[in-house]
Design an enzyme around this catalytic site. Structure first.
Site, PDB file in Angstrom:
ATOM      1  N   GLU A  45      42.007  35.327 -48.850  1.00 60.41           N
ATOM      2  CA  GLU A  45      41.451  34.079 -49.370  1.00 60.41           C
ATOM      3  C   GLU A  45      40.308  34.418 -50.325  1.00 60.41           C
ATOM      4  O   GLU A  45      39.596  35.403 -50.139  1.00 60.41           O
ATOM      5  CB  GLU A  45      40.924  33.270 -48.185  1.00 60.41           C
ATOM      6  CG  GLU A  45      40.229  31.970 -48.527  1.00 60.41           C
ATOM      7  CD  GLU A  45      39.574  31.330 -47.306  1.00 60.41           C
ATOM      8  OE1 GLU A  45      39.444  30.109 -47.297  1.00 60.41           O
ATOM      9  OE2 GLU A  45      39.199  32.080 -46.361  1.00 60.41           O
ATOM     10  N   LYS A 110      44.835  24.818 -48.889  1.00 60.19           N
ATOM     11  CA  LYS A 110      44.294  24.884 -47.529  1.00 60.19           C
ATOM     12  C   LYS A 110      44.097  23.485 -46.951  1.00 60.19           C
ATOM     13  O   LYS A 110      43.450  22.623 -47.561  1.00 60.19           O
ATOM     14  CB  LYS A 110      42.967  25.638 -47.563  1.00 60.19           C
ATOM     15  CG  LYS A 110      42.338  25.907 -46.207  1.00 60.19           C
ATOM     16  CD  LYS A 110      41.057  26.717 -46.426  1.00 60.19           C
ATOM     17  CE  LYS A 110      40.364  27.101 -45.126  1.00 60.19           C
ATOM     18  NZ  LYS A 110      39.112  27.848 -45.404  1.00 60.19           N
ATOM     19  N   CYS A 146      42.837  31.097 -43.420  1.00 56.94           N
ATOM     20  CA  CYS A 146      41.570  31.248 -42.698  1.00 56.94           C
ATOM     21  C   CYS A 146      41.385  30.220 -41.568  1.00 56.94           C
ATOM     22  O   CYS A 146      42.002  30.338 -40.526  1.00 56.94           O
ATOM     23  CB  CYS A 146      40.409  31.217 -43.696  1.00 56.94           C
ATOM     24  SG  CYS A 146      38.864  31.942 -43.059  1.00 56.94           S
TER      25      CYS A 146
END
Length: 270
Positions: A45, A110, A146
């Protein structure tokens, strides 16, 4: 039944604030990964620019020059690259995983933003909403980023969409107990979904001598691969490195048959 197998490289780097420099890191790592037989090359990321950078100043669309350069690198080496970047979203940006190469060029935005441990990603980043999968050599890969790893439903949904493995680019925030949480969560999501989970974190900047904003989540290293039974197959330490693993759909099928987690979840939820 014919099962698919794919070799995947996880490239643990520390991104700087300069997208051009980070692109050069990606180019060199992809060359090395392809030489080791990888078909998919995963980067962390925020590889485009580390957290703590003014993200709106570096964000580009998926057809912009940074993403097009990545597409060229992927084509040159006949691989799929999964890499964290930022794309424009009005007065904010989206935290995007670019997937490019082998006939693909798309992004996963995300979904779960890191508003936790005193940090507020949502101040500058807009959340995505859609699950994304890609198929490489007959094996379906889901994508998460993440903080997504704390939400089992996303990983189970990707499994329901056909994924046998989930790519997880990450820039994990440091702190007390965070390294233990990282491993626990990767292994748990593998068990929850019956998928391989391939967690590729930013290298710990303390070991790579890259200046970072200490208040931002800039990585702890410790990239790892968990198989669908939740077993750690391989891992890296804190510094820069590359991990190459071969994964297969057969192990995912065996794990799901053994645990019953997806089938029994469907029955319980009606």
């Amino acid at each position: 039944m014919r099962y698919a197998a794919v070799r995947v490289a996880l490239c643990q780097i520390t991104a700087t604030a300069d997208p051009a420099h980070n692109l050069s890191q990606v180019r060199a790592a992809v060359r090395d990964a392809a030489a080791r037989g990888a078909r998919i090359v995963v980067f962390p990321e925020a590889t485009m620019a580390r957290f703590g950078t003014v993200l709106a100043a570096v964000a580009e669309p998926l057809d912009g020059p940074w993403a097009r350069a990545l597409a060229g690198i992927a084509d040159d080496h006949a691989v799929l690259i999964a890499v964290g970047m930022f794309t424009p979203a009005g007065d904010r940006v989206r935290n995007t995983v670019l997937l490019t190469g082998l006939g693909h060029h798309l992004g996963y935005h995300k979904i779960h933003l890191y508003d936790a441990f005193g940090y507020r990603e949502s101040d500058t980043v807009a959340a995505g909403a859609d699950c994304v999968t890609v198929t490489v050599d007959g094996l379906v890969f889901g994508v998460a980023t993440c903080y997504d790893v704390r939400f089992p439903a996303l990983f189970q949904r990707l499994a329901e969409l056909g994924a046998s493995a989930i790519l997880l680019p990450t820039s994990w925030g440091a702190g007390k107990g965070k390294a233990q949480q990282w491993e626990t969560l990767v292994r748990a999501r593998a068990l929850d979904s019956g998928c391989w989970v391939l967690g590729c974190d930013q290298a710990n900047p303390r070991f790579t001598a890259v200046p970072v904003d200490p208040s931002a989540p800039t990585g702890i290293g410790r990239s790892l691969v968990a198989d669908p039974f939740g077993r750690v197959c391989d891992r890296l330490g804190a510094g820069s490195g590359m991990l190459v693993v071969e994964i297969d759909s057969a192990t995912a099928d065996r794990a799901r048959a053994a645990t019953g987690v997806l089938a029994n979840r469907a029955v319980a939820m009606g």
